[in-house]
Design a protein around this motif. Structure first.
Motif, PDB file in Angstrom:
ATOM      1  N   MET A  88      14.989   6.548   4.933  1.00  0.00           N
ATOM      2  CA  MET A  88      15.372   4.952   4.325  1.00  0.00           C
ATOM      3  C   MET A  88      15.797   5.204   1.984  1.00  0.00           C
ATOM      4  N   TYR A  89      16.642   5.730   1.785  1.00  0.00           N
ATOM      5  CA  TYR A  89      16.228   5.939   0.227  1.00  0.00           C
ATOM      6  C   TYR A  89      17.207   4.694   0.045  1.00  0.00           C
ATOM      7  N   LYS A  90      16.304   3.526  -1.306  1.00  0.00           N
ATOM      8  CA  LYS A  90      16.372   2.816  -2.191  1.00  0.00           C
ATOM      9  C   LYS A  90      16.088   2.698  -3.000  1.00  0.00           C
ATOM     10  N   LYS A  91      16.330   2.710  -4.400  1.00  0.00           N
ATOM     11  CA  LYS A  91      15.409   3.113  -5.614  1.00  0.00           C
ATOM     12  C   LYS A  91      14.767   1.126  -5.966  1.00  0.00           C
ATOM     13  N   GLU A  92      15.315   0.130  -5.094  1.00  0.00           N
ATOM     14  CA  GLU A  92      14.380  -0.853  -5.204  1.00  0.00           C
ATOM     15  C   GLU A  92      13.376  -0.824  -4.020  1.00  0.00           C
ATOM     16  N   ILE A  93      13.221  -0.507  -3.215  1.00  0.00           N
ATOM     17  CA  ILE A  93      11.823  -0.506  -2.736  1.00  0.00           C
ATOM     18  C   ILE A  93      10.747   0.077  -3.346  1.00  0.00           C
ATOM     19  N   LYS A  94       9.505  -1.092  -3.005  1.00  0.00           N
ATOM     20  CA  LYS A  94       8.300  -1.051  -3.431  1.00  0.00           C
ATOM     21  C   LYS A  94       7.490  -1.242  -2.690  1.00  0.00           C
ATOM     22  N   VAL A  95       6.195   0.414  -2.320  1.00  0.00           N
ATOM     23  CA  VAL A  95       5.830   0.683  -1.311  1.00  0.00           C
ATOM     24  C   VAL A  95       4.238   0.058  -1.734  1.00  0.00           C
ATOM     25  N   MET A  96       3.068  -0.456  -0.897  1.00  0.00           N
ATOM     26  CA  MET A  96       1.779  -1.372  -1.306  1.00  0.00           C
ATOM     27  C   MET A  96       0.620  -0.227  -0.193  1.00  0.00           C
ATOM     28  N   ASP A  97      -0.073   0.314  -0.596  1.00  0.00           N
ATOM     29  CA  ASP A  97      -1.252   0.283  -0.125  1.00  0.00           C
ATOM     30  C   ASP A  97      -2.124  -0.496  -0.255  1.00  0.00           C
ATOM     31  N   CYS A  98      -2.550  -1.731   1.254  1.00  0.00           N
ATOM     32  CA  CYS A  98      -3.900  -2.333   0.566  1.00  0.00           C
ATOM     33  C   CYS A  98      -4.604  -2.194   1.626  1.00  0.00           C
ATOM     34  N   THR A  99      -5.353  -0.598   2.094  1.00  0.00           N
ATOM     35  CA  THR A  99      -6.180   0.454   2.337  1.00  0.00           C
ATOM     36  C   THR A  99      -7.257  -0.336   2.244  1.00  0.00           C
ATOM     37  N   VAL A 100      -7.774  -0.847   1.139  1.00  0.00           N
ATOM     38  CA  VAL A 100      -9.560  -1.480   0.831  1.00  0.00           C
ATOM     39  C   VAL A 100      -9.308  -2.791   0.990  1.00  0.00           C
ATOM     40  N   ARG A 101      -8.207  -3.391   0.363  1.00  0.00           N
ATOM     41  CA  ARG A 101      -8.616  -5.018   0.114  1.00  0.00           C
ATOM     42  C   ARG A 101      -8.414  -5.084   2.000  1.00  0.00           C
ATOM     43  N   ASP A 102      -7.448  -4.664   3.007  1.00  0.00           N
ATOM     44  CA  ASP A 102      -7.182  -5.429   3.940  1.00  0.00           C
ATOM     45  C   ASP A 102      -8.206  -4.098   5.360  1.00  0.00           C
ATOM     46  N   GLY A 103      -8.621  -3.300   4.337  1.00  0.00           N
ATOM     47  CA  GLY A 103      -9.925  -2.566   5.507  1.00  0.00           C
ATOM     48  C   GLY A 103     -10.892  -3.630   5.361  1.00  0.00           C
ATOM     49  N   GLY A 104     -10.936  -3.647   4.082  1.00  0.00           N
ATOM     50  CA  GLY A 104     -12.427  -4.222   3.630  1.00  0.00           C
ATOM     51  C   GLY A 104     -12.572  -5.925   4.563  1.00  0.00           C
ATOM     52  N   LEU A 105     -12.077  -6.034   5.011  1.00  0.00           N
ATOM     53  CA  LEU A 105     -12.533  -7.357   6.459  1.00  0.00           C
ATOM     54  C   LEU A 105     -12.726  -6.741   6.749  1.00  0.00           C
ATOM     55  N   MET A 106     -12.650  -5.109   7.354  1.00  0.00           N
ATOM     56  CA  MET A 106     -13.956  -5.286   8.767  1.00  0.00           C
ATOM     57  C   MET A 106     -15.150  -4.434   8.604  1.00  0.00           C
ATOM     58  N   ASN A 107     -15.523  -4.408   7.135  1.00  0.00           N
ATOM     59  CA  ASN A 107     -16.546  -3.870   7.158  1.00  0.00           C
ATOM     60  C   ASN A 107     -17.234  -4.596   5.144  1.00  0.00           C
TER      61      ASN A 107
END
Length: 316
Positions: free
Chosen positions: A1-20
């Protein structure tokens, strides 16, 4: 699904940090950063922006504070197209903890709040905007909020300067109908503003709920590598990128980070789909009880947990 206004945010460090407790090595954070840069991801949330009066560095790692000295050790001046984000929780940060944007490598500060904190969240977000940052407000636990309260919060947000508001499925309890309803509701109530989605995976619906939100107008999409995050985790960014088929994104760098950095963490911390998380999601309850159960010797006794949660629900 291609829409140029889409922005993707990676939250691995922030959200993953809730586990460690955000105790990731510089090597890990740098690998996630480089992977996001090479993959063409739009934003990387590198952690929380918190007051050192609220948390101790003896207990949590540097990504709970996102001090610029720590971030620059990883990214330098970040001369890339990737923007960096940090999340601020209401009550866990003071305005003086946030430097002017001219002194920081952070681009965006996302303010997380509950509905009863909306006035404080707007104040903090607009304070960050005045200092030069991009901002969003992430309205948590909306599955527990009654309609009049949500209407009032959205009315307050509509009168604010904050440009983006997130639908957050905090307990991983929503189905596509709820996501569709809320995205449409937010967009109607917040003319001129963008809507984002942050989905948890308790019932293995984080990806489908993210797609549902996208179909109905959400343009800011949160996800994490291998779904890494609190409890059941989040929408997996590698699945999302494979689905979007947007030529600006590349899947291979994300798979490289997963293989060499994220996958080994599964031997140390146990996130992702598990039946106790399903149970709390189905009951629309916070996953903290499931996380506690998963840390016990009874982690595989799903029947006992269901009975315990059922009794708990009756007491509510």
């Amino acid at each position: 699904m291609y829409k140029k206004e889409i922005k993707v945010m990676d939250c691995t460090v922030r959200d993953g940090g809730l586990m460690n407790k955000w105790q990731f090595s510089d090597e890990f954070v740098r690998a996630v950063y480089k992977g996001c840069v090479e993959a063409g991801i739009d934003y990387m949330e590198i952690g929380y922006k918190s007051s050192e009066r609220a948390f101790s560095r003896d207990e949590v790692g540097p990504w709970k504070f996102c001090d610029d000295r720590d971030i620059r050790r990883i990214v330098g001046d970040n001369n890339t197209n990737l923007k960096l984000s940090a999340m601020a929780d209401i009550g866990r940060i003071d305005t003086e903890d946030i430097p002017p944007k001219s002194e920081s490598v952070i681009d965006m500060i996302r303010v997380a709040c509950y509905v009863h904190q909306i006035d404080k969240a707007i104040f903090l977000a607009e304070h960050c905007m005045d200092k030069g940052y991009e901002t969003t407000i992430n309205l948590m636990a909306v599955s527990k909020v009654n309609e009049p309260e949500l209407d009032q919060a959205l009315n307050d947000l509509s009168q604010s300067k904050v440009p983006t508001v997130y639908v957050v499925d905090s307990f991983g309890s929503m189905y596509c109908e709820s996501v569709e309803y809320l995205v449409k509701k937010y967009l109607k109530a917040l003319p001129g503003k963008k809507v984002g989605i942050h989905a948890h995976n308790n019932m293995q619906l984080a990806m489908s709920n993210t797609v549902t939100s996208l179909i109905h107008g959400a343009t800011m999409l949160d996800a994490t590598l291998l779904g890494m995050g609190r409890g059941a985790g989040n929408c997996p960014i590698e699945v999302l990128i494979a689905f979007l088929k947007n030529p600006k994104y590349r899947l291979l760098p994300l798979l490289d980070v997963i293989q060499n950095q994220v996958k080994p963490w599964q031997d140390k911390i146990d996130w992702g789909y598990h039946v106790p998380y399903l149970i709390t999601g189905a009951l629309n309850e916070h996953p903290r009880s499931a996380m506690k159960w998963m840390d016990s010797e009874k982690k595989d006794d799903f029947v006992a947990f269901m009975k315990e949660m059922h009794d708990y629900e009756l007491l509510e």
